[in-house]
Write an enzyme that holds these catalytic residues in place. Structure first.
Site, PDB file in Angstrom:
ATOM      1  N   GLY A  12       0.775  -1.236   0.000  1.00 22.48           N
ATOM      2  CA  GLY A  12       0.000   0.000   0.000  1.00 22.48           C
ATOM      3  C   GLY A  12       0.811   1.294   0.000  1.00 22.48           C
ATOM      4  N   ASN A  14       1.478   3.168  -2.534  1.00 25.86           N
ATOM      5  CA  ASN A  14       0.773   4.181  -3.342  1.00 25.86           C
ATOM      6  C   ASN A  14      -0.365   4.802  -2.541  1.00 25.86           C
ATOM      7  OD1 ASN A  14       1.644   4.598  -6.259  1.00 25.86           O
ATOM      8  ND2 ASN A  14       1.840   2.385  -6.026  1.00 25.86           N
ATOM      9  N   LEU A  90      -4.342  -7.113  -7.410  1.00 28.17           N
ATOM     10  CA  LEU A  90      -3.933  -8.157  -8.344  1.00 28.17           C
ATOM     11  C   LEU A  90      -5.085  -8.980  -8.912  1.00 28.17           C
ATOM     12  CD1 LEU A  90      -0.671  -9.336  -6.548  1.00 28.17           C
ATOM     13  CD2 LEU A  90      -0.914  -7.740  -8.455  1.00 28.17           C
ATOM     14  N   LYS A  91      -6.307  -8.605  -8.607  1.00 29.67           N
ATOM     15  CA  LYS A  91      -7.444  -9.354  -9.136  1.00 29.67           C
ATOM     16  C   LYS A  91      -8.128  -8.573 -10.248  1.00 29.67           C
ATOM     17  CE  LYS A  91      -7.297 -12.871  -6.404  1.00 29.67           C
ATOM     18  NZ  LYS A  91      -7.103 -14.222  -6.876  1.00 29.67           N
ATOM     19  N   ILE A  93     -11.106  -6.919 -12.172  1.00 32.50           N
ATOM     20  CA  ILE A  93     -12.367  -6.308 -11.743  1.00 32.50           C
ATOM     21  C   ILE A  93     -13.475  -6.857 -12.653  1.00 32.50           C
ATOM     22  CG2 ILE A  93     -13.610  -4.109 -11.441  1.00 32.50           C
ATOM     23  CD1 ILE A  93     -11.224  -4.315  -9.589  1.00 32.50           C
ATOM     24  N   HIS A 109       0.293   1.404 -13.491  1.00 36.63           N
ATOM     25  CA  HIS A 109       1.101   0.293 -14.010  1.00 36.63           C
ATOM     26  C   HIS A 109       2.562   0.732 -14.029  1.00 36.63           C
ATOM     27  CE1 HIS A 109       1.823  -3.403 -16.144  1.00 36.63           C
ATOM     28  NE2 HIS A 109       2.642  -2.722 -16.935  1.00 36.63           N
ATOM     29  N   GLU A 179       5.572   6.584  -9.558  1.00 33.86           N
ATOM     30  CA  GLU A 179       4.169   6.196  -9.323  1.00 33.86           C
ATOM     31  C   GLU A 179       3.547   7.074  -8.235  1.00 33.86           C
ATOM     32  OE1 GLU A 179       3.385   2.004  -8.626  1.00 33.86           O
ATOM     33  OE2 GLU A 179       5.168   1.481  -9.730  1.00 33.86           O
TER      34      GLU A 179
HETATM   35  C1  GRF Z   1       3.084  -0.849  -7.778  1.00 38.54           C
HETATM   36  O1  GRF Z   1       4.310  -1.068  -8.403  1.00 38.54           O
HETATM   37  C2  GRF Z   1       2.008  -0.708  -8.829  1.00 38.54           C
HETATM   38  O2  GRF Z   1       2.454  -0.176 -10.029  1.00 38.54           O
HETATM   39  C3  GRF Z   1       1.590  -2.107  -9.061  1.00 38.54           C
HETATM   40  O3  GRF Z   1       1.697  -2.736  -7.805  1.00 38.54           O
HETATM   41  C4  GRF Z   1       2.618  -2.036  -6.974  1.00 38.54           C
HETATM   42  C5  GRF Z   1       1.894  -1.651  -5.726  1.00 38.54           C
HETATM   43  O4  GRF Z   1       2.703  -1.152  -4.744  1.00 38.54           O
HETATM   44  N1  GRF Z   1       0.312  -2.141  -9.722  1.00 38.54           N
HETATM   45  P1  GRF Z   1       2.087  -0.581  -3.410  1.00 38.54           P
HETATM   46  O5  GRF Z   1       1.240  -1.709  -2.775  1.00 38.54           O
HETATM   47  O6  GRF Z   1       1.264   0.614  -3.715  1.00 38.54           O
HETATM   48  O7  GRF Z   1       3.267  -0.274  -2.554  1.00 38.54           O
END
Ligand code: GRF
Length: 210
Positions: A12, A14, A90-91, A93, A109, A179
């Site tokens: 988490g 992000n 990772l699932k 939608i 991404h 990101e």
């Molecule tokens: C990130 O690299 C994002 O691009 C990918 O999964 C990762 C998630 O990281 N879809 P976090 O859980 O936000 O640290």
């Protein structure tokens, strides 16, 4: 105020970056619900620390997808969600949720789409593929979610150079920093109603709405 639902499967980081920008009032929104398919996802620690409602919800606990979709939609409805943010979710939608939240679901991404995207292309798999292919630039992409993996209209992208001594690990660190920056920027543009979508093209209006 825009209510955001965050879907995540992992640590988490992000989500944390987005919350920081909400705290600083750079983004006029609130994270009103966090959903994860993993009961031990790091993102739940964030939810508990911040008193954000959270739910562990996993398709495999249901006998049919329809019930799962119904539960997810009623959670979203109950929190009056205007934007779904996928942050390391990772699932897939289900299409019914995508159609109800068309152009209101974002994903990040860790590469420059349409390169290095699609099924199985997540996390370190992406950075390994980037290094193996030998591309000279990579980066991150924020896009709206449609029925195909990593395919919907692109909102923002930012590139970084791949150096000769870069490894999948070093790239993952550098891309993650990008990101954290562009995801918040994209959410801010959405919250400020500055994104205009025309087919695959997403236009950013200036702040005066022109
Ligand atoms: C990130 O690299 C994002 O691009 C990918 O999964 C990762 C998630 O990281 N879809 P976090 O859980 O936000 O640290």
């Amino acid at each position: 105020m825009l209510n955001v639902a965050v879907f995540a499967s992992g640590r988490g980081s992000n989500a944390r970056a987005i919350l920081k920008n909400i705290d600083r009032q750079r983004i006029k929104a609130r994270i009103s619900i966090i959903l994860s398919n993993k009961s031990d996802a790091g993102i739940f620690d964030i939810a508990r620390q911040r008193n954000i409602p959270y739910r562990h919800i996993d398709l495999s606990h249901y006998t049919c997808e329809k019930d799962y979709v119904g539960d997810v939609l009623s959670i979203l409805d109950g929190h009056n969600v205007g934007l779904i943010v996928l942050a390391g979710y990772l699932k897939k939608i289900p299409s019914e949720i995508i159609s109800q939240y068309r152009n209101r679901i974002m994903n990040i991404h860790p590469a420059l789409l349409p390169a290095f995207g699609g099924k199985g292309m997540y996390g370190m798999n992406v950075h390994r593929a980037v290094v193996e292919y030998g591309v000279k630039i990579t980066g991150a992409t924020v896009h709206f979610v449609d029925e195909e993996y990593d395919h919907g209209p692109i909102i923002l992208q930012e590139a970084i150079r791949v150096h000769d001594d870069d490894t999948p690990e070093s790239l993952s660190e550098k891309v993650l920093a990008v990101e954290h920056d562009i995801y918040s920027r994209a959410i801010k543009l959405f919250a400020d109603r500055r994104l205009e979508i025309d087919g695959r093209r997403v236009y950013v209006q200036n702040s005066k709405g022109q």
